[in-house]
Enzyme design. Structure first.
Site, PDB file in Angstrom:
ATOM      1  N   HIS A  45       0.821  -1.210   0.000  1.00  0.00           N
ATOM      2  CA  HIS A  45       0.000   0.000   0.000  1.00  0.00           C
ATOM      3  C   HIS A  45       0.858   1.264   0.000  1.00  0.00           C
ATOM      4  CE1 HIS A  45      -3.276   2.644   1.810  1.00  0.00           C
ATOM      5  NE2 HIS A  45      -3.889   2.071   0.792  1.00  0.00           N
TER       6      HIS A  45
ATOM      7  N   LYS B 139       3.092   4.342  -1.327  1.00  0.00           N
ATOM      8  CA  LYS B 139       3.153   5.178  -2.533  1.00  0.00           C
ATOM      9  C   LYS B 139       4.453   5.966  -2.465  1.00  0.00           C
ATOM     10  CE  LYS B 139      -1.482   4.802  -1.564  1.00  0.00           C
ATOM     11  NZ  LYS B 139      -2.062   4.465  -0.255  1.00  0.00           N
TER      12      LYS B 139
ATOM     13  N   HIS C 178      -9.589  11.278   2.022  1.00  0.00           N
ATOM     14  CA  HIS C 178      -8.725  10.099   1.893  1.00  0.00           C
ATOM     15  C   HIS C 178      -7.393  10.292   2.611  1.00  0.00           C
ATOM     16  CE1 HIS C 178      -6.303   7.075  -0.517  1.00  0.00           C
ATOM     17  NE2 HIS C 178      -7.394   6.373  -0.255  1.00  0.00           N
TER      18      HIS C 178
ATOM     19  N   LYS D  26      -4.393  10.470   5.351  1.00  0.00           N
ATOM     20  CA  LYS D  26      -3.976   9.608   6.460  1.00  0.00           C
ATOM     21  C   LYS D  26      -3.035  10.434   7.337  1.00  0.00           C
ATOM     22  CE  LYS D  26      -4.110   6.758   2.556  1.00  0.00           C
ATOM     23  NZ  LYS D  26      -5.495   6.392   2.558  1.00  0.00           N
TER      24      LYS D  26
ATOM     25  N   ASP E 115      -0.715  17.054  19.863  1.00  0.00           N
ATOM     26  CA  ASP E 115      -0.471  18.393  20.401  1.00  0.00           C
ATOM     27  C   ASP E 115      -0.001  19.308  19.265  1.00  0.00           C
ATOM     28  OD1 ASP E 115      -1.225  17.342  22.844  1.00  0.00           O
ATOM     29  OD2 ASP E 115       0.821  16.858  23.430  1.00  0.00           O
TER      30      ASP E 115
END
Length: 395
Positions: free
Chosen positions: A142, A144, A313, A315, A320
């Site tokens: 997964h 990229k 999409h 991630k 903080d």
């Protein structure tokens, strides 16, 4: 009765295949922790702006282009991408393109042949094979990663396709977070690409040709690659560092029990927890799989928002004002326990502030989920959630 016996036998064989594959591939699941680096980082949240910059850097390549994507489509923007790679290969630039077998399933053989005839080296990552066919099928690369001339790198959530530049009417505006790295950190992206290429092709890359000397940049960061192992502990470590605020952005929210407990513990000690997910779904069941977790979090005081202006999409996790994570891993069990992922942990307050500002703009385009809304879910929605909970480890 005979049909039932056949189904049970098939499921038992799949289960045995998966468990035996996991046993014999334990060594491959070790994480790679690269050392802390200093690079110059550019932050992209819009696909059109990212790919304008990305294609411009590819055009400037003189020595090599190394690219790994989970998904590469065969639509309009993908054709621009392929033509550019073929052009650079014909100019004498070494071009290697690695895509995940499942993520880019159905890649036309004619296209692969055309790429190879132009000089582009093409390979599939995590192509399932015997033994342990089902084990390999369920584990995806997964990551990229792009590295250009060993000096410029990219990593983040974007893949190659029309939806990533907002051209798919089913999704509308596509929100994602992606990094461009110039400086020391590029060598770690290069190292990881070479490892993934060698695993996929069983051929080695002459390393010294692809690692030019690099200068330090201004932003402190660290890259960590995982292979279905250790990401859960990284997330827990991050969550436990928080003293004021945790912000999580992910298209899929299916945490493990340990990660969920860490979030609830953070809430109990007064840490503000904000979670941003999409209102729309791009895969069956993944949206519904999050709702059982949302209930416990909402009851404990978490703030949950659903992005409605297109598809979310990105991630990311922000702790903080001191550190943030931008990479390829979703906040779900598949990224934690199955996929090969790569995340960039950034320890630079001004950069973290930029990320927080981007998240605030996305929150302004989101609706807040409340306990009242959660309790008004339809019977159909609740039924889908129950099925999603059973399937959550594989979604």
């Amino acid at each position: 009765m005979a049909i039932f016996f056949v189904i049970v036998t098939i499921l038992a064989l799949i289960y045995a295949d998966d468990k035996l594959g996991e046993h014999f591939n334990k060594k491959k699941k070790a994480k790679t922790v690269y050392q802390e680096r200093r690079s110059n980082l550019s932050f992209f949240i819009d696909g059109t702006q990212l790919f304008a910059d990305y294609f411009a850097e590819i055009r400037k390549a003189t020595h090599h282009i190394h690219i790994l994507f989970y998904i590469v489509k065969t639509d309009e923007i993908s054709q621009q991408f392929f033509q550019l790679l073929k052009q650079k290969a014909e100019e004498g630039v070494r071009v290697r393109l690695l895509v995940d077998w499942v993520g880019s399933f159905g890649f036309p053989k004619k296209l692969i042949r055309s790429l190879k005839e132009s000089g582009v080296e093409f390979a599939y990552a995590h192509k399932p094979r015997f033994p342990f066919f089902f084990y390999r099928l369920n584990r995806r690369n997964h990551r990229k990663i792009t590295v250009i001339d060993g000096k410029v790198g990219y990593i983040g959530g974007f893949n190659i396709g029309n939806e990533y530049v907002g051209r798919d009417p089913n999704f509308g505006q596509w929100r994602d977070y992606h990094l461009k790295i110039v400086g020391e950190g590029v060598c770690d992206l290069q190292t990881q690409f070479c490892r993934d290429w060698e695993e996929a092709t069983k051929t080695s890359i002459t390393k010294h040709r692809y690692f030019p000397s690099l200068q330090k940049g201004t932003v402190s960061h660290q890259l960590i690659a995982t292979n279905g192992h250790s990401l859960e502990q990284q997330f827990i470590h991050f969550i436990r560092q928080a003293t004021k605020e945790i912000v999580i952005g992910s298209p899929y929210f299916i945490p493990s029990r340990a990660v969920m407990n860490a979030l609830l513990e953070a809430l109990s000690r007064g840490v503000k927890v904000t979670i941003l997910v999409p209102l729309k779904a791009d895969h069956p069941f993944v949206k519904e799989a999050a709702y059982p977790y949302f209930y416990r979090l909402l009851k404990s005081g978490a703030h949950i928002y659903r992005f409605y202006q297109g598809f979310y999409h990105a991630k990311t996790m922000v702790i903080d004002e001191k550190c943030c994570d931008i990479g390829t891993a979703n906040f779900d069990k598949r990224s934690m326990f199955l996929n090969s992922e790569m995340n960039c942990y950034i320890y630079d307050r001004p950069f973290v502030q930029r990320v927080k500002e981007a998240i605030q703009r996305d929150l302004a385009r989101s609706e807040r989920l409340t306990l009242d809304l959660w309790q008004k879910r339809t019977l159909w929605q609740r039924g889908k959630e129950s099925l999603s909970s059973i399937l959550s480890a594989w979604l």
